[in-house]
Design an enzyme around this catalytic site. Structure first.
Site, PDB file in Angstrom:
ATOM      1  N   GLY A 138       0.807  -1.220   0.000  1.00  0.00           N
ATOM      2  CA  GLY A 138       0.000   0.000   0.000  1.00  0.00           C
ATOM      3  C   GLY A 138       0.831   1.256   0.000  1.00  0.00           C
ATOM      4  N   ALA A 139       2.050   1.199  -0.512  1.00  0.00           N
ATOM      5  CA  ALA A 139       2.947   2.350  -0.440  1.00  0.00           C
ATOM      6  C   ALA A 139       3.214   2.942  -1.815  1.00  0.00           C
ATOM      7  CB  ALA A 139       4.257   1.936   0.219  1.00  0.00           C
TER       8      ALA A 139
ATOM      9  N   LEU B  17       4.298   1.309  -4.341  1.00  0.00           N
ATOM     10  CA  LEU B  17       5.452   0.652  -4.962  1.00  0.00           C
ATOM     11  C   LEU B  17       5.021  -0.559  -5.795  1.00  0.00           C
ATOM     12  CD1 LEU B  17       8.036   0.814  -2.030  1.00  0.00           C
ATOM     13  CD2 LEU B  17       7.877   2.318  -4.026  1.00  0.00           C
ATOM     14  N   GLY B  18       3.739  -0.657  -6.064  1.00  0.00           N
ATOM     15  CA  GLY B  18       3.273  -1.721  -6.968  1.00  0.00           C
ATOM     16  C   GLY B  18       3.274  -3.105  -6.341  1.00  0.00           C
ATOM     17  N   SER B  19       3.063  -3.179  -5.019  1.00  0.00           N
ATOM     18  CA  SER B  19       3.106  -4.494  -4.364  1.00  0.00           C
ATOM     19  C   SER B  19       1.995  -5.405  -4.880  1.00  0.00           C
ATOM     20  CB  SER B  19       2.997  -4.344  -2.852  1.00  0.00           C
ATOM     21  OG  SER B  19       1.829  -3.612  -2.530  1.00  0.00           O
TER      22      SER B  19
ATOM     23  N   ALA C  77       0.429  -5.331  -7.759  1.00  0.00           N
ATOM     24  CA  ALA C  77       0.708  -5.742  -9.138  1.00  0.00           C
ATOM     25  C   ALA C  77       1.730  -6.866  -9.169  1.00  0.00           C
ATOM     26  CB  ALA C  77       1.213  -4.551  -9.956  1.00  0.00           C
ATOM     27  N   ALA C  78       2.773  -6.750  -8.328  1.00  0.00           N
ATOM     28  CA  ALA C  78       3.824  -7.772  -8.322  1.00  0.00           C
ATOM     29  C   ALA C  78       3.262  -9.119  -7.859  1.00  0.00           C
ATOM     30  CB  ALA C  78       4.978  -7.331  -7.418  1.00  0.00           C
TER      31      ALA C  78
ATOM     32  N   ASP D 290       1.443  -0.296 -13.520  1.00  0.00           N
ATOM     33  CA  ASP D 290       2.100  -1.158 -12.535  1.00  0.00           C
ATOM     34  C   ASP D 290       2.261  -2.593 -13.048  1.00  0.00           C
ATOM     35  OD1 ASP D 290       1.737   1.065 -10.988  1.00  0.00           O
ATOM     36  OD2 ASP D 290       1.096  -0.039  -9.213  1.00  0.00           O
TER      37      ASP D 290
END
Ligand code: PMV
Length: 331
Positions: free
Chosen positions: A114-115, A117-119, A121-122, A164
């Site tokens: 939730g920052a 940084l595309g977590s 999506a990864a 993302d």
């Protein structure tokens, strides 16, 4: 057993302006989510995701009744990630034409959740890839990026941009402009440092705020266009033989100023940006929607990481170089 991993991302340039048809350049970073999948004999899905333990990941689990997974971790944390994993499973079952396949899934991630940084999506990219392969089918990168985007689009109520998922699948620096998404080849090393204030802005609200400014003021519309011009210039620098980090950093600073003029920075982001600049970074800017969350600095020395470690309001700082690999088929 099949394992895939996929990287998180930062925006080198162009967030917000990309919403109005300007180009943006997201870059994959050396922080990954790894998903391990093993086929089960029955039709159940079991998920183990001990790592997904940061606040701010607020998506509801979309499974129901018999389709709900068994949980190995506290429900509130899992509920957050479940919508994405559920979507990834549905896509993999569809891609492999195995609608009733049962799966054991383990998710591990070094990307703060939730920052910006595309977590998610990864996790979705790695999850679809590993599950599809475990079910005996192959999936090409383009199809994977598209399926991952569909999951994000559904879970985020139509708000997700394809940046993302495309960046996480392809890796490296990518250029996104409307439907046109491509990798920028042969980019040299980009020594990113990320500073995270522990929070997150509300993307929908921030995008709406920029839209409103742009509708009301010609100079705000000009600001959005100026970001587009800056991205085009930045892209040219990236494509050169030796990446001139000082010039790229200068453009990042300019980009941050324009985003700030559009009202999407925050005190915490500005103070991290200045801490990085004053400790020797080539440049620094907020990354993503803004309002809180992360900044990205370009710095090949230890300066900005150390300065960010001591900056009040910076909860976490880490080095994360450009990752030229996208989805990685680990086993
Ligand atoms: O905060 P992130 O990483 O989801 O990025 C948002 C980027 C915006 O340009 C502000 C919105 C979008 O969908 O492109």
């Amino acid at each position: 057993m099949t394992v895939s991993s996929a990287p998180g991302k930062v925006y080198l340039f162009g967030e917000h302006a990309v919403v109005y048809g300007e180009p943006a350049v997201p870059c994959a970073i050396e922080r990954r989510a790894r998903v391990t999948v093993e086929r089960r004999d029955d039709d159940r899905v079991r998920v183990n995701a001990d790592d997904l333990s940061l606040d701010g990941f607020t998506v509801a689990w979309g499974g129901e009744g018999d389709d709900a997974p068994e949980l190995d971790v506290p429900t509130n944390l899992l509920e957050a990630a479940m919508g994405y994993i559920d979507g990834a499973v549905a896509q993999a079952r569809d891609a492999a034409d195995a609608p009733d396949a049962g799966l054991d899934i383990t998710v591990e991630s070094d990307i703060p959740l939730g920052a910006g940084l595309g977590s998610s999506a990864a996790v979705v990219v790695a999850g679809i890839d590993a599950a599809t392969r475990e079910l005996g089918a192959a999936i090409a990168d383009e199809a994977l990026a598209e399926r991952a985007f569909q999951v994000e689009h559904e879970v985020q109520d139509g708000q997700a941009s394809p940046a993302d998922t495309f960046c996480s699948t392809m890796g490296g620096a990518v250029r996104v402009q409307g439907e046109d998404r491509r990798r920028i080849d042969d980019v040299g090393s980009l020594p990113f440092v990320v500073g995270y204030d522990g929070g997150a802005g509300d993307t929908g609200e921030l995008v709406a705020g920029v839209r409103d400014l742009r509708d009301r003021h010609v100079f705000a519309a000009d600001t959005v266009e100026a970001i587009g011009d800056l991205v085009r210039e930045g892209e040219t620098l990236l494509r050169g033989e030796d990446t001139p980090l000082d010039e790229l950093g200068g453009l990042m600073n300019f980009n941050h100023g324009l985003l700030s003029a559009l009202g999407v920075s925050a005190r915490s982001l500005d103070s991290m940006v200045w801490a990085a600049r004053e400790s020797g970074a080539y440049g620094a800017k907020l990354t993503g929607a803004g309002g809180g969350g992360c900044i990205v600095a370009l710095d090949d020395s230890e300066g900005s990481k150390t300065a960010l470690d001591y900056t009040p309001g910076c909860e976490e700082a880490f080095r994360a170089e450009l990752d030229t690999d996208g989805v990685r088929r680990e086993s």
